[in-house]
Design a protein around this motif. Sequence first.
Motif, PDB file in Angstrom:
ATOM      1  N   ALA A   1      19.590 -25.911 -76.442  1.00  0.00           N
ATOM      2  CA  ALA A   1      18.067 -26.206 -76.427  1.00  0.00           C
ATOM      3  C   ALA A   1      17.451 -25.486 -75.180  1.00  0.00           C
ATOM      4  N   ASP A   2      17.976 -25.216 -73.876  1.00  0.00           N
ATOM      5  CA  ASP A   2      17.572 -24.716 -72.715  1.00  0.00           C
ATOM      6  C   ASP A   2      17.554 -23.021 -73.415  1.00  0.00           C
ATOM      7  N   LEU A   3      18.660 -22.510 -73.883  1.00  0.00           N
ATOM      8  CA  LEU A   3      18.479 -21.096 -74.174  1.00  0.00           C
ATOM      9  C   LEU A   3      17.313 -20.581 -75.136  1.00  0.00           C
ATOM     10  N   THR A   4      17.149 -21.600 -76.148  1.00  0.00           N
ATOM     11  CA  THR A   4      15.840 -21.547 -77.075  1.00  0.00           C
ATOM     12  C   THR A   4      14.411 -21.495 -76.227  1.00  0.00           C
TER      13      THR A   4
ATOM     14  N   LEU B   1      20.735 -15.563 -80.800  1.00  0.00           N
ATOM     15  CA  LEU B   1      21.014 -14.632 -79.348  1.00  0.00           C
ATOM     16  C   LEU B   1      22.164 -13.652 -79.750  1.00  0.00           C
ATOM     17  N   SER B   2      21.869 -12.983 -80.734  1.00  0.00           N
ATOM     18  CA  SER B   2      22.887 -11.861 -81.062  1.00  0.00           C
ATOM     19  C   SER B   2      22.999 -10.764 -80.086  1.00  0.00           C
ATOM     20  N   PRO B   3      24.070 -10.081 -79.689  1.00  0.00           N
ATOM     21  CA  PRO B   3      24.199  -8.988 -79.220  1.00  0.00           C
ATOM     22  C   PRO B   3      22.796  -7.936 -79.422  1.00  0.00           C
ATOM     23  N   GLN B   4      22.788  -7.755 -80.674  1.00  0.00           N
ATOM     24  CA  GLN B   4      21.725  -6.744 -80.856  1.00  0.00           C
ATOM     25  C   GLN B   4      20.365  -6.953 -80.504  1.00  0.00           C
ATOM     26  N   LEU B   5      20.034  -8.507 -80.567  1.00  0.00           N
ATOM     27  CA  LEU B   5      18.843  -8.758 -80.215  1.00  0.00           C
ATOM     28  C   LEU B   5      18.674  -8.453 -78.639  1.00  0.00           C
ATOM     29  N   LEU B   6      19.656  -9.019 -77.976  1.00  0.00           N
ATOM     30  CA  LEU B   6      19.610  -8.682 -76.386  1.00  0.00           C
ATOM     31  C   LEU B   6      19.421  -7.345 -76.103  1.00  0.00           C
ATOM     32  N   LYS B   7      20.303  -6.413 -76.888  1.00  0.00           N
ATOM     33  CA  LYS B   7      20.099  -5.028 -76.580  1.00  0.00           C
ATOM     34  C   LYS B   7      18.678  -4.609 -76.747  1.00  0.00           C
ATOM     35  N   ARG B   8      17.973  -5.284 -77.844  1.00  0.00           N
ATOM     36  CA  ARG B   8      16.610  -4.501 -78.063  1.00  0.00           C
ATOM     37  C   ARG B   8      15.733  -5.212 -76.806  1.00  0.00           C
ATOM     38  N   HIS B   9      16.137  -6.481 -76.381  1.00  0.00           N
ATOM     39  CA  HIS B   9      15.019  -6.949 -75.378  1.00  0.00           C
ATOM     40  C   HIS B   9      15.289  -6.267 -74.278  1.00  0.00           C
TER      41      HIS B   9
ATOM     42  N   GLU C   1      18.101 -12.152 -67.850  1.00  0.00           N
ATOM     43  CA  GLU C   1      19.478 -12.479 -67.065  1.00  0.00           C
ATOM     44  C   GLU C   1      19.994 -13.799 -67.574  1.00  0.00           C
ATOM     45  N   GLN C   2      19.095 -14.868 -67.757  1.00  0.00           N
ATOM     46  CA  GLN C   2      19.481 -16.232 -68.084  1.00  0.00           C
ATOM     47  C   GLN C   2      20.061 -16.047 -69.536  1.00  0.00           C
ATOM     48  N   LEU C   3      19.479 -15.368 -70.402  1.00  0.00           N
ATOM     49  CA  LEU C   3      19.957 -15.137 -71.826  1.00  0.00           C
ATOM     50  C   LEU C   3      21.528 -14.573 -71.780  1.00  0.00           C
ATOM     51  N   ASP C   4      21.481 -13.442 -71.094  1.00  0.00           N
ATOM     52  CA  ASP C   4      22.889 -12.834 -71.056  1.00  0.00           C
ATOM     53  C   ASP C   4      24.019 -13.854 -70.395  1.00  0.00           C
ATOM     54  N   GLN C   5      23.582 -14.369 -69.462  1.00  0.00           N
ATOM     55  CA  GLN C   5      24.793 -15.562 -68.990  1.00  0.00           C
ATOM     56  C   GLN C   5      24.880 -16.509 -70.035  1.00  0.00           C
ATOM     57  N   GLY C   6      23.783 -17.035 -70.509  1.00  0.00           N
ATOM     58  CA  GLY C   6      24.119 -18.151 -71.557  1.00  0.00           C
ATOM     59  C   GLY C   6      24.810 -17.820 -72.615  1.00  0.00           C
ATOM     60  N   ARG C   7      24.496 -16.467 -73.115  1.00  0.00           N
ATOM     61  CA  ARG C   7      25.243 -15.993 -74.343  1.00  0.00           C
ATOM     62  C   ARG C   7      26.682 -16.030 -74.085  1.00  0.00           C
ATOM     63  N   ALA C   8      26.954 -15.661 -72.717  1.00  0.00           N
ATOM     64  CA  ALA C   8      28.430 -15.143 -72.364  1.00  0.00           C
ATOM     65  C   ALA C   8      29.389 -16.413 -72.214  1.00  0.00           C
ATOM     66  N   ALA C   9      28.554 -17.545 -71.602  1.00  0.00           N
ATOM     67  CA  ALA C   9      29.136 -18.851 -71.616  1.00  0.00           C
ATOM     68  C   ALA C   9      29.558 -19.628 -72.654  1.00  0.00           C
ATOM     69  N   LEU C  10      28.722 -19.476 -73.793  1.00  0.00           N
ATOM     70  CA  LEU C  10      28.834 -19.891 -75.115  1.00  0.00           C
ATOM     71  C   LEU C  10      29.946 -19.276 -75.832  1.00  0.00           C
TER      72      LEU C  10
ATOM     73  N   GLU D   1      26.540 -19.876 -85.573  1.00  0.00           N
ATOM     74  CA  GLU D   1      25.374 -19.238 -86.201  1.00  0.00           C
ATOM     75  C   GLU D   1      24.256 -18.962 -85.300  1.00  0.00           C
ATOM     76  N   PHE D   2      24.223 -19.813 -83.975  1.00  0.00           N
ATOM     77  CA  PHE D   2      23.149 -19.563 -82.969  1.00  0.00           C
ATOM     78  C   PHE D   2      23.555 -18.247 -82.375  1.00  0.00           C
ATOM     79  N   LEU D   3      24.661 -17.794 -82.137  1.00  0.00           N
ATOM     80  CA  LEU D   3      24.986 -16.711 -81.264  1.00  0.00           C
ATOM     81  C   LEU D   3      24.646 -15.386 -82.273  1.00  0.00           C
ATOM     82  N   THR D   4      25.025 -15.444 -83.493  1.00  0.00           N
ATOM     83  CA  THR D   4      24.654 -14.408 -84.364  1.00  0.00           C
ATOM     84  C   THR D   4      23.394 -14.179 -84.882  1.00  0.00           C
ATOM     85  N   THR D   5      22.503 -15.196 -84.642  1.00  0.00           N
ATOM     86  CA  THR D   5      21.267 -15.166 -85.177  1.00  0.00           C
ATOM     87  C   THR D   5      20.190 -15.140 -84.111  1.00  0.00           C
TER      88      THR D   5
END
Length: 369
Positions: free
Chosen positions: A167-170, A59-67, A134-143, A53-57
């Motif tokens: 918590a850190d990614l939030t 920190l979703s790929p679409q959200l990162l793409k907009r950022h 970049e931290q958000l991208d790497q965090g999502r890839a790890a999770l 749920e966290f990765l789809t809402t």
Amino acid sequence: MNFQVTGLALDKMKLDSPHSFLDSEEVEEAEDQQLLEPEAWRTFMERRNVLREFLTTDLSPQLLKRHHARMQLLKKCSYYIEILPKHLALGDQNPLVLPNTMFQLIDPWKFQRMKKVGTAQTKIQLLLLGDLLEQLDQGRAALDALLEAPDPRPFLAGWGLVEQQLADLTVVMDNFLAMMVPGHLHVKHRLVSDIGATKIPHIRLMLSTKMPVMFDRKESVAHQDWVSLRWFVTIQPAAPEQYELRFKLLEPRTQQECTQCGIVPVAACTFDVHNLLPNRTYKFTIKRAESYTLVYEPWRDSLTLQTTPGPPEGPAPSRLGEPQAGLWNKGVLATGSWLLQGNSAPQPQHLMYPSSPQPEPDFFPCLLG
């Protein structure tokens, strides 16, 4: 009458099997379930759903793409210092001090020093935004890799670390979004000198952005010996802006062709450059004219156009070096285009402009604090 279906091979044993019509994901879940006790399996499914749920809402790929798109836009923006009054005392009937009036009160040397501070602060914030993204991208890839791991036991054993990562990614996302909103420019010294007035106005400085100026690549067209250029700004300014258009011939073949270049001030979003050479390539760049409050402008749009070939015979389309009315910058004639102003008739925009002070920029909602 007996009907026989051949080629299906669906015997009774396969029809009764629980895995007969399961897809690959369900088969993998069934295999993973055999590795855990029922209670541990329920815990694993609950925690995996939380992570999914966290990765789809959040920190979703679409959200990162907009950022990422917003980040690319910020790298192309122009940054200015905006001067605003801090506040008015309750019941004070004096009108707001306009920014133009404030400039008369501000010490010019101190303001120039603040512009350098604004430049440094803008560069630092852009670097920080890139690092946070970049931290958000790497965090999502790890999770995401943890979510797709074949063995659920390491996932359960390291759930405490997973919660800390969430918590850190939030926090990283909150910091990233907070740096997108307007913020104060850090001022260490008073900008208004002691002028002996009874009441010195309190002011605050803000970093403000303007959307980049970009060529309209569909409407900008090259002809045999002239080009028609169009450009635009995503957020239209409230007042007309001044622009600076540069052009030059790429790969000149003679010393005389080296004069095919120029800088043209333009007060519209359209301009025609005449007396160019046929079948040659020119580079054009566009940006806003220099402003007293500009602190950082890292990017300007460029466009390369090739003029169409001329006739095989006959005189050259342009006579460089010959004096003529409207000649601009060593033999290249640049003429303005017609500009429609509301419902009024078209008004010609002339090449030469009288020297006058540049208007202060109109500031738009800031994307970067």
